[in-house]
Motif scaffolding. Structure first.
Motif, mmCIF file in Angstrom:
data_model
loop_
_atom_site.group_PDB
_atom_site.id
_atom_site.type_symbol
_atom_site.label_atom_id
_atom_site.label_comp_id
_atom_site.label_asym_id
_atom_site.label_seq_id
_atom_site.Cartn_x
_atom_site.Cartn_y
_atom_site.Cartn_z
ATOM 1 N N UNK A 2 0.720 -1.202 0.081
ATOM 2 C CA UNK A 2 0.009 -0.012 0.065
ATOM 3 C C UNK A 2 1.053 1.046 0.130
ATOM 4 N N UNK A 3 0.281 2.409 -0.583
ATOM 5 C CA UNK A 3 0.799 3.732 -0.483
ATOM 6 C C UNK A 3 0.104 4.782 -0.222
ATOM 7 N N UNK A 38 6.107 6.290 0.917
ATOM 8 C CA UNK A 38 6.707 5.010 0.135
ATOM 9 C C UNK A 38 5.643 4.064 0.317
ATOM 10 N N UNK A 39 5.827 3.063 -0.788
ATOM 11 C CA UNK A 39 5.063 2.021 -0.854
ATOM 12 C C UNK A 39 5.512 1.001 0.305
ATOM 13 N N UNK A 40 4.689 0.334 0.936
ATOM 14 C CA UNK A 40 5.076 -0.478 2.303
ATOM 15 C C UNK A 40 4.143 -1.825 2.024
ATOM 16 N N UNK A 51 -5.602 3.943 5.401
ATOM 17 C CA UNK A 51 -6.172 4.508 3.951
ATOM 18 C C UNK A 51 -4.915 4.670 3.154
ATOM 19 N N UNK A 52 -4.970 4.096 1.925
ATOM 20 C CA UNK A 52 -3.864 4.115 0.915
ATOM 21 C C UNK A 52 -4.491 3.438 -0.256
ATOM 22 N N UNK A 53 -3.395 3.645 -1.332
ATOM 23 C CA UNK A 53 -3.781 2.840 -2.361
ATOM 24 C C UNK A 53 -3.103 1.475 -2.363
ATOM 25 N N UNK A 95 -3.690 -0.809 -8.826
ATOM 26 C CA UNK A 95 -4.208 -0.524 -7.287
ATOM 27 C C UNK A 95 -5.439 0.031 -7.242
ATOM 28 N N UNK A 96 -6.008 -0.209 -5.937
ATOM 29 C CA UNK A 96 -7.278 0.353 -5.754
ATOM 30 C C UNK A 96 -7.415 1.033 -4.359
#
Length: 124
Positions: free
Chosen positions: A38-39, A44-46, A91-93, A117-118
């Motif tokens: 998620x990002x 950063x994307x994690x 909350x993230x993509x 992504x969603x």
């Protein structure tokens, strides 16, 4: 090539649940593991969770342990992320990813294919 399509995102209140799906197509026989990342904006994307495709072994980020569950349906080439007790900080993509390697990995750049992504939004 492996194609990944996520679905199931949306808006939910804190404490609620969502289930994300990731449908894989193409050379799925080459996939060893599937992961969710998620990002959030400005971050950063994690890593969130991963599952070994053949044996079903799983790994989770500490921040989601006990709240999120990952599973796969081999017949449908689909991976699910069940998210319970959601928090605003979730909350993230959310992105689905496929790994052609043989281990459960938690680093984004080790994955080979990505979905589009969603969006998941958790309101307080």
């Amino acid at each position: 090539q492996v194609q990944l399509v996520e679905s199931g995102g949306g808006l939910v209140q804190a404490g609620g649940s969502l289930r994300l799906s990731c449908a894989a197509s193409g050379r799925t026989f080459s996939v060893a593991a599937m992961g969710w990342f998620r990002q959030a904006p400005g971050k950063e994307r994690e890593f969130v969770a991963a599952i070994n495709w053949s044996g079903g072994r799983t790994a989770f980020a500490e921040s989601v342990k006990g709240r999120f569950t990952i599973s796969r349906d081999k017949a449908k080439n689909t991976v699910y992320l069940q998210m319970d007790s959601l928090k605003p900080e979730d909350t993230a993509v959310y992105y689905c990813a496929a790994d052609l390697g043989v281990q459960l990995r938690t680093t984004a750049n080790e994955y080979d294919y990505w979905g589009q992504g969603t969006q998941v939004t958790v309101s307080s």
